[in-house]
Design a protein around this motif. Structure first.
Motif, PDB file in Angstrom:
ATOM      1  N   ASN A 105      60.014 111.086 -34.368  1.00  0.00           N
ATOM      2  CA  ASN A 105      60.337 109.691 -34.660  1.00  0.00           C
ATOM      3  C   ASN A 105      61.668 109.281 -34.042  1.00  0.00           C
ATOM      4  O   ASN A 105      61.816 108.132 -33.591  1.00  0.00           O
ATOM      5  N   LYS A 108      61.498 108.277 -30.330  1.00  0.00           N
ATOM      6  CA  LYS A 108      60.893 106.979 -30.020  1.00  0.00           C
ATOM      7  C   LYS A 108      61.925 105.856 -29.985  1.00  0.00           C
ATOM      8  O   LYS A 108      61.624 104.758 -29.513  1.00  0.00           O
ATOM      9  N   LEU A 109      63.120 106.126 -30.495  1.00  0.00           N
ATOM     10  CA  LEU A 109      64.155 105.098 -30.600  1.00  0.00           C
ATOM     11  C   LEU A 109      65.061 105.165 -29.382  1.00  0.00           C
ATOM     12  O   LEU A 109      65.768 106.152 -29.169  1.00  0.00           O
ATOM     13  N   THR A 110      65.047 104.113 -28.592  1.00  0.00           N
ATOM     14  CA  THR A 110      65.812 104.129 -27.338  1.00  0.00           C
ATOM     15  C   THR A 110      66.822 102.993 -27.211  1.00  0.00           C
ATOM     16  O   THR A 110      67.533 102.914 -26.219  1.00  0.00           O
ATOM     17  N   SER A 111      66.879 102.098 -28.212  1.00  0.00           N
ATOM     18  CA  SER A 111      67.816 100.980 -28.126  1.00  0.00           C
ATOM     19  C   SER A 111      68.284 100.583 -29.518  1.00  0.00           C
ATOM     20  O   SER A 111      67.716 101.015 -30.530  1.00  0.00           O
ATOM     21  N   ASN A 113      67.989  97.705 -30.926  1.00  0.00           N
ATOM     22  CA  ASN A 113      66.918  96.959 -31.599  1.00  0.00           C
ATOM     23  C   ASN A 113      65.891  97.901 -32.218  1.00  0.00           C
ATOM     24  O   ASN A 113      65.349  97.625 -33.294  1.00  0.00           O
ATOM     25  N   ASP A 114      65.642  99.022 -31.535  1.00  0.00           N
ATOM     26  CA  ASP A 114      64.728 100.027 -32.092  1.00  0.00           C
ATOM     27  C   ASP A 114      65.286 100.597 -33.396  1.00  0.00           C
ATOM     28  O   ASP A 114      64.547 100.825 -34.355  1.00  0.00           O
ATOM     29  N   TYR A 115      66.596 100.828 -33.424  1.00  0.00           N
ATOM     30  CA  TYR A 115      67.222 101.378 -34.626  1.00  0.00           C
ATOM     31  C   TYR A 115      67.024 100.428 -35.811  1.00  0.00           C
ATOM     32  O   TYR A 115      66.607 100.849 -36.899  1.00  0.00           O
ATOM     33  N   GLU A 117      64.892  97.906 -36.174  1.00  0.00           N
ATOM     34  CA  GLU A 117      63.478  97.738 -36.524  1.00  0.00           C
ATOM     35  C   GLU A 117      62.955  98.943 -37.288  1.00  0.00           C
ATOM     36  O   GLU A 117      62.191  98.802 -38.242  1.00  0.00           O
ATOM     37  N   HIS A 118      63.371 100.130 -36.880  1.00  0.00           N
ATOM     38  CA  HIS A 118      62.912 101.350 -37.555  1.00  0.00           C
ATOM     39  C   HIS A 118      63.437 101.412 -38.987  1.00  0.00           C
ATOM     40  O   HIS A 118      62.723 101.846 -39.898  1.00  0.00           O
ATOM     41  N   SER A 121      61.643  97.991 -40.897  1.00  0.00           N
ATOM     42  CA  SER A 121      60.263  97.561 -40.687  1.00  0.00           C
ATOM     43  C   SER A 121      59.392  97.912 -41.891  1.00  0.00           C
ATOM     44  O   SER A 121      59.670  98.850 -42.631  1.00  0.00           O
TER      45      SER A 121
END
Length: 445
Positions: A105, A108-111, A113-115, A117-118, A121
């Motif tokens: 998991n 899958k986090l590359t930015s 915004n990903d942090y 959202e994860h 969410s």
């Protein structure tokens, strides 16, 4: 009181630390001599770690200074890191939450915004979300220093280092909570020793998993509980970490907040309602019960319990007296980690704590009993979760189980208030105060 301590009692501390370190090294040497094949005899060597550890808790009037405990903790962590890289055991890609959940998991986090959202969410994996973000950030450190961010060994190493830093913070906060709770330096030193050198704490926080953050959160929670004037920002920080890491613990913590004090305050009731609303908003009770059912099925399918069935009686036995402490002596349960046997044999110790909490339903005793009760009702077969709760809270309960009582509050000082001016005046008058013995001076670590 510390009157009557002999030189032998003061020497017991360095002797104890030396024996514990030697047991770990001797266990590794035995494995190397036997070509890394584990033999049940090697488990006996690790008892040299368990017995000195318990001696400080149960029998010693002298307690290691906080600095000694932390230095010893760091020494063990460095030793295990070095040895793990030498023998290749630092990263095992054959299973476990780190491999199946947390690292995949995190990758899958590359930015940024990903942090975000994860973390917030609705859907996906709810447990360990903050851990996933931290592992992703650790990977950026690897990239900065030109290490392969996808190599298992690099991920384990960088997480190991940062987890150790988090653990040191946990030990400091734990110590401060114990000092506020007891107003005794020796009591606080013993509490720090209990958690810092606990085999389970050392082992579970070495992995890229959520437990380092969970231990840190519960140390904050203890700090909040023992305060005379509550700082609800600390409670909010605790619940926020728990919400991201192990959401099903929130009802337990809020129940503890309500019943910990002698008087149930309206603000505590409001907190419970707010906490339940946050769980509903974050995950939804339907999803929570569905996740719980899936978790129950996954754990029961393992069939690792010596007690058959999951009825009321079997679950009471399983909760208060399990897991089986003798498993490492059976060939099918032998494990490589040097501290594993000591960790498993302590299950007997935790059962003793459980029984003592039943007869001490106040303050931290009540906290421990509610933890066992919560485990019994929801996940009696999740031994790791139960041990995590017991280790997190029991450092402040040791006066009830030790043969040496170290808790001593100055006369007229309410429990739960760290009154610095008051303690300073006591210290300045120590030459004429009956309370002013060396072990209860408030300033040294």
């Amino acid at each position: 009181m510390n009157y009557g301590k002999s030189k032998i009692e003061y020497l017991a501390i360095p002797i104890t630390i030396t024996l514990m370190m030697l047991s770990v090294v001797a266990g590794d040497i035995a494995l190397l001599i036997n070509d890394r094949e584990y033999h049940v005899f090697f488990s006996v060597i690790t008892l040299l770690y368990l017995f000195p550890y318990l001696y400080i808790i149960l029998l010693s009037r002298s307690q290691p200074p906080l600095a000694w405990t932390i230095v010893f903790f760091i020494a063990l962590k460095v030793y295990f890191l070095v040895m793990g890289n030498i023998d290749g055991s630092i990263a095992l890609s054959d299973g476990g939450d780190a491999v199946t959940v947390h690292i995949p998991n995190a990758q899958k986090l590359t930015s940024f915004n990903d942090y975000i959202e994860h973390l917030f969410s609705v859907g996906g994996v709810y447990n360990g979300r903050l851990t996933h973000v931290l592992i992703a950030l650790y990977s950026l450190v690897l990239v900065y220093f030109n290490f392969d961010q996808f190599a298992w060994v690099n991920i384990y190493n960088i997480a190991y280092i940062f987890n150790s830093i988090i653990c040191i913070g946990t030990i400091f906060i734990y110590y401060r909570a114990a000092l506020i709770y007891s107003s005794s330096i020796d009591f606080s030193r013993r509490a720090a020793w209990f958690i810092a050198l606990n085999p389970f704490f050392i082992l579970i926080t070495s992995l890229p998993q959520k437990e380092p953050l969970l231990f840190f959160a519960l140390s904050l929670f203890l700090y909040f509980l023992v305060q005379g004037k509550k700082n609800y920002i600390i409670l909010l920080a605790t619940l926020l970490i728990i919400l991201f890491e192990r959401v099903y613990m929130i009802p337990l913590l809020l129940t503890i907040v309500v019943f910990y004090g002698k008087i149930i305050k309206p603000i505590n009731i409001i907190l419970v309602l707010a906490g339940l609303f946050s769980v509903q908003s974050f995950i939804g009770f339907d999803m929570a019960f569905s996740m719980h059912a899936a978790h129950v099925e996954a754990l029961t399918d393992i069939e690792g319990s010596f007690i058959e069935g999951h009825g009321l009686i079997s679950n009471i036995i399983r909760t208060f007296f399990g897991p089986a402490f003798f498993r490492p002596f059976l060939s099918e349960y032998l494990s490589f980690p040097i501290l594993y046997l000591s960790h498993t044999l302590l299950f007997v110790f935790y059962s003793y704590i459980a029984l003592k909490s039943i007869t001490n339903l106040k303050d931290i005793g009540l906290v421990i009993f509610l933890s066992y009760l919560y485990t019994l009702v929801f996940i009696p077969f999740h031994g790791t979760f139960k041990v995590f709760l017991v280790v997190s809270f029991s450092g402040l309960f040791l006066d009830e189980i030790s043969f040496v009582k170290l808790s001593k509050m100055p006369r007229g000082m309410p429990r739960g208030i760290f009154n610095a001016p008051y303690l300073l005046r006591r210290l300045l008058r120590k030459s004429t105060s009956a309370y002013a013995d060396k072990g209860n001076a408030p300033l040294p670590l």
